[in-house]
Design an enzyme around this catalytic site. Sequence first.
Site, PDB file in Angstrom:
ATOM      1  N   ASP A  39       0.654  -1.425  -0.061  1.00 59.42           N
ATOM      2  CA  ASP A  39       0.025   0.192   0.048  1.00 59.42           C
ATOM      3  C   ASP A  39       1.032   1.977   0.186  1.00 59.42           C
ATOM      4  O   ASP A  39       0.530   1.801   0.169  1.00 59.42           O
ATOM      5  CB  ASP A  39      -0.915  -0.163   1.531  1.00 59.42           C
ATOM      6  CG  ASP A  39       0.021  -0.295   2.342  1.00 59.42           C
ATOM      7  OD1 ASP A  39       1.147  -0.843   2.293  1.00 59.42           O
ATOM      8  OD2 ASP A  39      -1.037   0.010   3.298  1.00 59.42           O
ATOM      9  N   HIS A 238      22.871   4.853 -18.635  1.00 57.43           N
ATOM     10  CA  HIS A 238      21.709   5.304 -18.022  1.00 57.43           C
ATOM     11  C   HIS A 238      22.244   4.623 -16.886  1.00 57.43           C
ATOM     12  O   HIS A 238      21.523   3.806 -16.144  1.00 57.43           O
ATOM     13  CB  HIS A 238      20.481   5.045 -18.525  1.00 57.43           C
ATOM     14  CG  HIS A 238      19.497   6.678 -19.781  1.00 57.43           C
ATOM     15  ND1 HIS A 238      18.728   5.455 -20.837  1.00 57.43           N
ATOM     16  CD2 HIS A 238      20.265   6.976 -20.090  1.00 57.43           C
ATOM     17  CE1 HIS A 238      18.970   6.796 -21.334  1.00 57.43           C
ATOM     18  NE2 HIS A 238      19.616   8.076 -21.267  1.00 57.43           N
ATOM     19  N   ASP A 255      25.934  12.339 -13.598  1.00 57.56           N
ATOM     20  CA  ASP A 255      24.592  13.530 -14.330  1.00 57.56           C
ATOM     21  C   ASP A 255      23.395  12.860 -13.721  1.00 57.56           C
ATOM     22  O   ASP A 255      22.407  12.012 -13.029  1.00 57.56           O
ATOM     23  CB  ASP A 255      24.079  11.975 -15.838  1.00 57.56           C
ATOM     24  CG  ASP A 255      23.265  12.713 -16.732  1.00 57.56           C
ATOM     25  OD1 ASP A 255      22.792  14.323 -15.732  1.00 57.56           O
ATOM     26  OD2 ASP A 255      23.282  12.290 -18.180  1.00 57.56           O
ATOM     27  N   ASP A 266      19.637  20.025 -15.461  1.00 57.33           N
ATOM     28  CA  ASP A 266      19.990  18.196 -16.323  1.00 57.33           C
ATOM     29  C   ASP A 266      22.432  18.562 -16.609  1.00 57.33           C
ATOM     30  O   ASP A 266      22.086  19.163 -17.720  1.00 57.33           O
ATOM     31  CB  ASP A 266      19.584  17.898 -17.479  1.00 57.33           C
ATOM     32  CG  ASP A 266      19.984  16.676 -18.014  1.00 57.33           C
ATOM     33  OD1 ASP A 266      21.524  15.713 -17.907  1.00 57.33           O
ATOM     34  OD2 ASP A 266      19.420  15.976 -19.408  1.00 57.33           O
ATOM     35  N   HIS A 345      25.574   8.718 -28.842  1.00 58.41           N
ATOM     36  CA  HIS A 345      24.047   9.580 -28.291  1.00 58.41           C
ATOM     37  C   HIS A 345      24.079  10.939 -29.336  1.00 58.41           C
ATOM     38  O   HIS A 345      24.914  11.226 -29.680  1.00 58.41           O
ATOM     39  CB  HIS A 345      23.818   9.204 -27.076  1.00 58.41           C
ATOM     40  CG  HIS A 345      24.819  10.453 -25.898  1.00 58.41           C
ATOM     41  ND1 HIS A 345      24.826  11.651 -26.422  1.00 58.41           N
ATOM     42  CD2 HIS A 345      25.920   9.723 -24.727  1.00 58.41           C
ATOM     43  CE1 HIS A 345      26.395  11.956 -25.050  1.00 58.41           C
ATOM     44  NE2 HIS A 345      26.516  11.239 -24.922  1.00 58.41           N
ATOM     45  N   HIS A 349      19.705  17.608 -26.035  1.00 59.66           N
ATOM     46  CA  HIS A 349      18.480  17.498 -26.010  1.00 59.66           C
ATOM     47  C   HIS A 349      17.211  19.095 -25.821  1.00 59.66           C
ATOM     48  O   HIS A 349      17.542  19.285 -25.140  1.00 59.66           O
ATOM     49  CB  HIS A 349      17.616  16.044 -25.798  1.00 59.66           C
ATOM     50  CG  HIS A 349      18.356  16.229 -24.221  1.00 59.66           C
ATOM     51  ND1 HIS A 349      17.254  16.783 -23.051  1.00 59.66           N
ATOM     52  CD2 HIS A 349      18.991  15.248 -23.514  1.00 59.66           C
ATOM     53  CE1 HIS A 349      18.304  16.426 -22.112  1.00 59.66           C
ATOM     54  NE2 HIS A 349      19.235  16.121 -22.486  1.00 59.66           N
ATOM     55  N   HIS A 356      13.775  15.157 -20.878  1.00 61.73           N
ATOM     56  CA  HIS A 356      13.675  15.097 -22.522  1.00 61.73           C
ATOM     57  C   HIS A 356      12.406  16.070 -23.262  1.00 61.73           C
ATOM     58  O   HIS A 356      11.447  14.985 -23.037  1.00 61.73           O
ATOM     59  CB  HIS A 356      13.843  13.585 -22.560  1.00 61.73           C
ATOM     60  CG  HIS A 356      15.056  12.939 -22.538  1.00 61.73           C
ATOM     61  ND1 HIS A 356      14.703  11.642 -22.273  1.00 61.73           N
ATOM     62  CD2 HIS A 356      16.298  14.052 -22.703  1.00 61.73           C
ATOM     63  CE1 HIS A 356      16.702  11.192 -21.921  1.00 61.73           C
ATOM     64  NE2 HIS A 356      17.264  12.540 -22.068  1.00 61.73           N
ATOM     65  N   GLU A 379      25.897  18.515 -24.814  1.00 57.69           N
ATOM     66  CA  GLU A 379      26.023  17.093 -23.437  1.00 57.69           C
ATOM     67  C   GLU A 379      26.774  15.595 -24.716  1.00 57.69           C
ATOM     68  O   GLU A 379      27.119  15.056 -24.890  1.00 57.69           O
ATOM     69  CB  GLU A 379      25.132  16.271 -22.996  1.00 57.69           C
ATOM     70  CG  GLU A 379      24.223  15.751 -23.820  1.00 57.69           C
ATOM     71  CD  GLU A 379      22.570  15.114 -23.132  1.00 57.69           C
ATOM     72  OE1 GLU A 379      23.817  14.293 -22.622  1.00 57.69           O
ATOM     73  OE2 GLU A 379      21.736  15.264 -23.286  1.00 57.69           O
ATOM     74  N   TYR A 383      32.613   7.157 -24.472  1.00 57.29           N
ATOM     75  CA  TYR A 383      33.117   5.984 -24.297  1.00 57.29           C
ATOM     76  C   TYR A 383      33.450   5.074 -24.867  1.00 57.29           C
ATOM     77  O   TYR A 383      33.483   4.385 -25.847  1.00 57.29           O
ATOM     78  CB  TYR A 383      31.406   5.503 -23.994  1.00 57.29           C
ATOM     79  CG  TYR A 383      30.162   7.142 -23.762  1.00 57.29           C
ATOM     80  CD1 TYR A 383      30.450   7.395 -22.242  1.00 57.29           C
ATOM     81  CD2 TYR A 383      29.664   7.424 -24.822  1.00 57.29           C
ATOM     82  CE1 TYR A 383      29.407   8.066 -22.395  1.00 57.29           C
ATOM     83  CE2 TYR A 383      29.022   8.720 -23.873  1.00 57.29           C
ATOM     84  CZ  TYR A 383      28.789   9.313 -23.091  1.00 57.29           C
ATOM     85  OH  TYR A 383      28.252  10.378 -22.890  1.00 57.29           O
ATOM     86  N   ARG A 401      31.314  12.505 -20.091  1.00 60.31           N
ATOM     87  CA  ARG A 401      30.319  13.570 -20.566  1.00 60.31           C
ATOM     88  C   ARG A 401      30.622  14.594 -19.722  1.00 60.31           C
ATOM     89  O   ARG A 401      30.706  14.537 -18.277  1.00 60.31           O
ATOM     90  CB  ARG A 401      29.071  12.757 -21.067  1.00 60.31           C
ATOM     91  CG  ARG A 401      27.818  13.383 -20.879  1.00 60.31           C
ATOM     92  CD  ARG A 401      26.916  12.866 -21.462  1.00 60.31           C
ATOM     93  NE  ARG A 401      25.876  12.508 -20.265  1.00 60.31           N
ATOM     94  CZ  ARG A 401      26.148  11.091 -19.738  1.00 60.31           C
ATOM     95  NH1 ARG A 401      26.797  10.370 -20.625  1.00 60.31           N
ATOM     96  NH2 ARG A 401      25.417  10.896 -18.511  1.00 60.31           N
ATOM     97  N   GLU A 403      28.091  17.908 -19.671  1.00 57.87           N
ATOM     98  CA  GLU A 403      26.292  18.292 -20.081  1.00 57.87           C
ATOM     99  C   GLU A 403      26.508  19.769 -19.696  1.00 57.87           C
ATOM    100  O   GLU A 403      26.354  19.585 -17.830  1.00 57.87           O
ATOM    101  CB  GLU A 403      25.450  17.377 -19.478  1.00 57.87           C
ATOM    102  CG  GLU A 403      24.195  18.146 -20.374  1.00 57.87           C
ATOM    103  CD  GLU A 403      23.359  17.078 -19.399  1.00 57.87           C
ATOM    104  OE1 GLU A 403      23.561  15.763 -18.995  1.00 57.87           O
ATOM    105  OE2 GLU A 403      22.299  17.121 -20.413  1.00 57.87           O
TER     106      GLU A 403
HETATM  107 MN   LIG Z   1      20.433  15.671 -21.036  1.00 62.97          MN
END
Ligand SMILES: [Mn+2]
Length: 434
Positions: A39, A238, A255, A266, A345, A349, A356, A379, A383, A401, A403
Amino acid sequence: MTKLSNTRYQSRRAQVMATLPKGAVVVLRAGSLCTRNSDCEYEFRPNSHFFYLTGFPESDACLIIGADGVSHLFSLPKDIEKEQWEGFRYGDNATDVFGFDKVHPLAHLDTVALSLLDGASAVVFPFEDALLNEKVMSWRSTLSKRARAGAIAPTVIRDLVPILSEMRLIKDDEEIALMEKAAQISVQAHRAAMQNVKPTMMEYQLEAELNYHFMKSGSRHLAYNNIVASGVNACTLHYINNQDEIRDGDLVLIDAGCELGCYASDITRTFPANGRFSEPQAALYQVVLDAYYAGFAKLNVGEAYESCHNAAVETITAGLIKLGLLKGELKTLIESKAYRAFYMHNTGHWLGLDVHDVGAYKIDGESRPLKAGMTLTLEPGIYVSKDNMDVAAKWRGIGIRIEDDIVITEQGPYVLTHGLPKEISEIESLVTTG
Ligand SMILES: [Mn+2]
């Protein structure tokens, strides 16, 4: 709860109606609570399209804008006993607090909806909302059955998403101010993480710095799950497990961004856990940083959205050739997309109520030109898979990365996430001396 002024929501509702043919009715839902287990429920976060037109934070609410432009909010009614257990509800007060024309108890939704849809030229709602699809179809069928009593069911349905997406793409001054506030809270959280990282920490222990600073600075929610990825984990785009030990010699990729008034920030930064980039780490990092600046130079009004990505791809490919990770001619390697083994990637965005965010990237198959008020991320990254046997061992398992969040202005790109180091020397000094 942080929100924009009511006149913003009112004028957005008027703008939606102005884009629709006469006689159209608009319907939207806030969404409902989701069960986590047993619950226990996840915290509620309203649907972004609904929130864009209402600023209303409660679950289960619905908005209908009648053909006459009158806004009707349907929400859980005031109920002393229920509120004692489940928390405060605005009830009828929503008219004054949020500037709706009429507020109804949720239980009246079907009755009022039927009267508002009777004779309407079209029903406009987000097609992506499966429950609302069912609702609208059942209202239509009820009205059809009442034809002999004079009811007229709307014969046209239309998707609201493309209309709201285009509106949401261009941010106004209040939205940009709120996004900058969210961005600056996230900047402070990233600084704190860099200052407090120590080899042998668990990734989630470093993540605690982020959550602490987000909340302490006034943001209750994350815009998305924090990524705290050390060493080879940074190559998983991710990665949200955050349960490995940070080791001496690792790079740490964070990130993470907070949400403020439902607006996202972001940010990504990559830094050495022990305060010093190794030679291969620094070499790849510099390529990503150069790609950032190459992309940044393309973020001007009138420039095609994809120019930024193309500039970053060219810089990354050239850098990988120079360092020996790619072999061949620059032009050929770009055309064959050879860089995708290292950079899989896009370079950014749209950013807004959703991390996004909505809004088309292409119009009639062409990359759309940038306009003032668009907010986006920049960004670039590299990799190198730990299993990539085509490159020297020293490069394997490095993920990087960088960003930032940017708003396009007539004067050029403005960095909402300003004040967070990204040069190698600045990062080393922040990690080492705090
Ligand atoms: Mn991003």
